[in-house]
Design an enzyme around this catalytic site. Sequence first.
Site, PDB file in Angstrom:
ATOM      1  N   HIS A 372       0.798  -1.224   0.000  1.00  0.00           N
ATOM      2  CA  HIS A 372       0.000   0.000   0.000  1.00  0.00           C
ATOM      3  C   HIS A 372       0.834   1.280   0.000  1.00  0.00           C
ATOM      4  O   HIS A 372       0.279   2.358   0.223  1.00  0.00           O
ATOM      5  CB  HIS A 372      -0.934   0.033   1.216  1.00  0.00           C
ATOM      6  N   LYS A 563      -9.130  13.449   4.169  1.00  0.00           N
ATOM      7  CA  LYS A 563      -8.205  12.312   4.157  1.00  0.00           C
ATOM      8  C   LYS A 563      -7.243  12.482   5.328  1.00  0.00           C
ATOM      9  O   LYS A 563      -7.200  13.541   5.962  1.00  0.00           O
ATOM     10  CB  LYS A 563      -7.444  12.210   2.841  1.00  0.00           C
ATOM     11  N   ARG A 564      -6.488  11.455   5.605  1.00  0.00           N
ATOM     12  CA  ARG A 564      -5.473  11.543   6.660  1.00  0.00           C
ATOM     13  C   ARG A 564      -4.531  12.726   6.381  1.00  0.00           C
ATOM     14  O   ARG A 564      -4.205  12.995   5.228  1.00  0.00           O
ATOM     15  CB  ARG A 564      -4.687  10.228   6.700  1.00  0.00           C
ATOM     16  N   LYS A 569       0.087  14.327   0.998  1.00  0.00           N
ATOM     17  CA  LYS A 569      -1.278  14.549   0.503  1.00  0.00           C
ATOM     18  C   LYS A 569      -1.530  16.041   0.227  1.00  0.00           C
ATOM     19  O   LYS A 569      -2.524  16.407  -0.378  1.00  0.00           O
ATOM     20  CB  LYS A 569      -2.294  13.993   1.495  1.00  0.00           C
ATOM     21  N   THR A 671      -9.064   5.990  -2.313  1.00  0.00           N
ATOM     22  CA  THR A 671     -10.447   5.555  -2.542  1.00  0.00           C
ATOM     23  C   THR A 671     -11.410   6.710  -2.319  1.00  0.00           C
ATOM     24  O   THR A 671     -12.536   6.672  -2.815  1.00  0.00           O
ATOM     25  CB  THR A 671     -10.835   4.375  -1.632  1.00  0.00           C
ATOM     26  N   LYS A 675     -15.044   7.669  -4.243  1.00  0.00           N
ATOM     27  CA  LYS A 675     -16.308   7.957  -3.552  1.00  0.00           C
ATOM     28  C   LYS A 675     -16.859   9.317  -3.969  1.00  0.00           C
ATOM     29  O   LYS A 675     -18.069   9.472  -4.207  1.00  0.00           O
ATOM     30  CB  LYS A 675     -16.087   7.930  -2.035  1.00  0.00           C
TER      31      LYS A 675
END
Length: 832
Positions: A372, A563-564, A569, A671, A675
């Site tokens: 991952h 998100k985290r 990110k 993901t 969504k």
Amino acid sequence: MKSLVKVMELSEKSRTASGTREVQRNFIEHLNLTLGKDVKNSTNWDKFYALALLVKDRVVERWLRTQKKYYSKDDIKRVYYLSMEFLIGRLLYNNLLNLKLEDEVKKAIEEIGLNLDDLSELEPDAGLGNGGLGRLAACFLDSIATLGYPGYGYGIRYEYGIFKQVIENGFQKELPDDWLKNGNPWEIERKDRTVKVRFYGRTESYTDDNGNLRFRWVDTTDVLAVPYDTPVIGYGNNVANTLRLWSAKAIHEFDFDNFQRGNYVKSMEAKAIAEAISKVLYPNDAFYAGRELRIKQEYFFVSASLQDIIRRFKAQFGNRFYLFPQKNVIQLNDTHPALAIPELMRILLDEEGLGWEKAWDITTKTFAYTNHTVMPEALEKWEVQLFEKLLPRHLEIIYEINARFLNKVSEMFPGDLNKIRNVSIFEEGNIKQVRMANLSVIGSYSVNGVSRLHTDILKEKVFKDFYEIWPEKFNNKTNGITQRRWLLQCNPELSKLITEAIGDSWILDLERLKDLENFVEDKTFLEKFYEIKHANKKKLAKYVEEHLDISLDPYSIFDVQIKRLHEYKRQLLNVMHIIYLYNLLKENPSLDIHPRTFIFGAKAAPGYKMAKLIIKLINSVADVVNKDPLINKKLKVVFIPNYNVSLAEKIIPAANVSEQISTAGKEASGTGNMKLALNGALTIGTLDGANVEIKERVGDENIFIFGLTAEQVYRMKESQLYNPYDIYNSNEQIRKILNMINEGYFNPENPDLFKDIFQSILFGINGGQPDEYMLLADFDSYKNTQKKIDALYREKYEWNKKALLNVARVGVFSSDRTIKEYAENIWKTKTV
């Protein structure tokens, strides 16, 4: 409105009837007989619990039938999914939908004066995960059950989740996530399946009756693993699989002698030490005791799970272990369960008496590994010293695995010391470490990435040397999401509109959404589509108003990044753009930009200082922007605390823009991007992770792509030509943004607070590279792409067409498709 008391007086005939009356009768029975409450003294929580139990009755009925079916067949291959996280969210609505009982139950309890939505809001999110890894695992369990594969999830029953996030003065504060304090109606404790897990001790050799050298693990400290089962119901097919979670208990919880001597704390010490293993998700591993606890957690759950898997196998097939890989496949969800590889070897060698070759053949035909991450720092490594102390027998087995493997590599690539160094399970250095990713690759027959780009990076960079040895092992399985939760459940009005237009077959075959393309020119349909999005925005605005006392304009663009919190990110890039817009409006308050609401949701790991500082910056910028009367009609910034599955179910249907802006080459898949697109948000993103495949599906014109590619990022870093300080000096807008951050504009009471952010971008911090995540390199491209979003949103008809095309074209990103690919290409299992 009928009273609950009147329902208790139903005739015998109606008590045995099906449908509404049966639901009401079961509800009262659980309220009275299970919870010991009558109507008058029952709380809302009691009512939720009674409702959950009546739904659970219907789930368990299917569950028992399913398990009986599995045991009745000798030709099935069971799938065991081992994961440290299962972010399953709330289960009441999910189970009702999959049972197709939502309307019936809603009507039944409305007749007695209760509201299903109100009761469902009382259910806490299960504290079993943190982010994408755990949510993916939950989607996979849903799809495995819905498709009818014989599957089991194994993990840890954390007493506390990672933490409950509150924001105090803009800073993240962590509180215990006591999600089990009122009980969990969905789980069933299985004390009869308790197993013993061993730690510490030493090994000794001996010769068995046949003259073979054998090893024993002795003088261990033992802990009990008690299983708790949660049934996982498939959609409309009566299949119910099992999520089995292990809770740690002391063998002797109470030392009576110490208690009698007045050593009250000492008398409970064994209990506290044992139960710490399943106490908290991801304890801080920045210190030795935390790292020791993390390894304990990982070994605890894989040892308990393997004992359980072998017990189940032997109940059907005895000691015929040559059948083991034919009847079982164990999927490792990242490297956290990698200790399952030496643990299976230990059991086969030391307890079942197999020879090394047979045991290794069975092991390497049983395990499959999902990677991952492509970031070297995120590939799990543990000190050899810790292994030697905690798991001495496993360290011996890992040494043997490594020695035999490296001998083969030496034969294949004679003299190639670099390759031997790269593929070794052990990393030499000042502190010798065990590389769990290398162990996972060597011990598995399949290694898969989770998006096409990610898998290519694994082959070409991260596991390049392994790929040259075993090209046949590597494959891609692009992630997916379950449409049952992420459209049918979280966006019921859009689901209803879709079903009225094309039928309900999309619930089980998401690619049927492509039929929505027939409506992209239908202005009446597009208006309904728009109104549903607007209604969802109003609902989210109401939630924000009630919980954060911030007023949002539902006519503004809802721009979402949930998100985290991690630097790669790039929530920081988003914030820099907000500051850029703020500066434009301060210079010209009448500037024509469409009102925009920036919505963040994210948790930072407790020990991740920079991530927590970015959360503070987001909140500080929000404070300045939202209080400025010249600005706040056109810009709003909201950080919604304690982001979790239930909040995602509120935010995602309301989003207009989906921020997927990670540095290219860093995100394995994502993901959230799937969504949000499925619910009609347009993506602004880099060519990273699954964004690449989303772009191919929805079309270049229906997504906003910006920034460097993964290859360009790689080349710039390799060449060492990238200098963010040059961009800072030459770009006035960037210089102004960074200076405002550095000089305390957004935090005047402590002007030095954000200096580390400034420092990390321009000069690097703690030995890191300057602008490690290429924010300045991508800023202008990001800013200019955001202008395109502003322009397009004003064209209501065009925007809605593109949003609808996103919904219509992302059907391939269903976890049903992903699981079919796993089943056909990796697991070689069939539906039952």
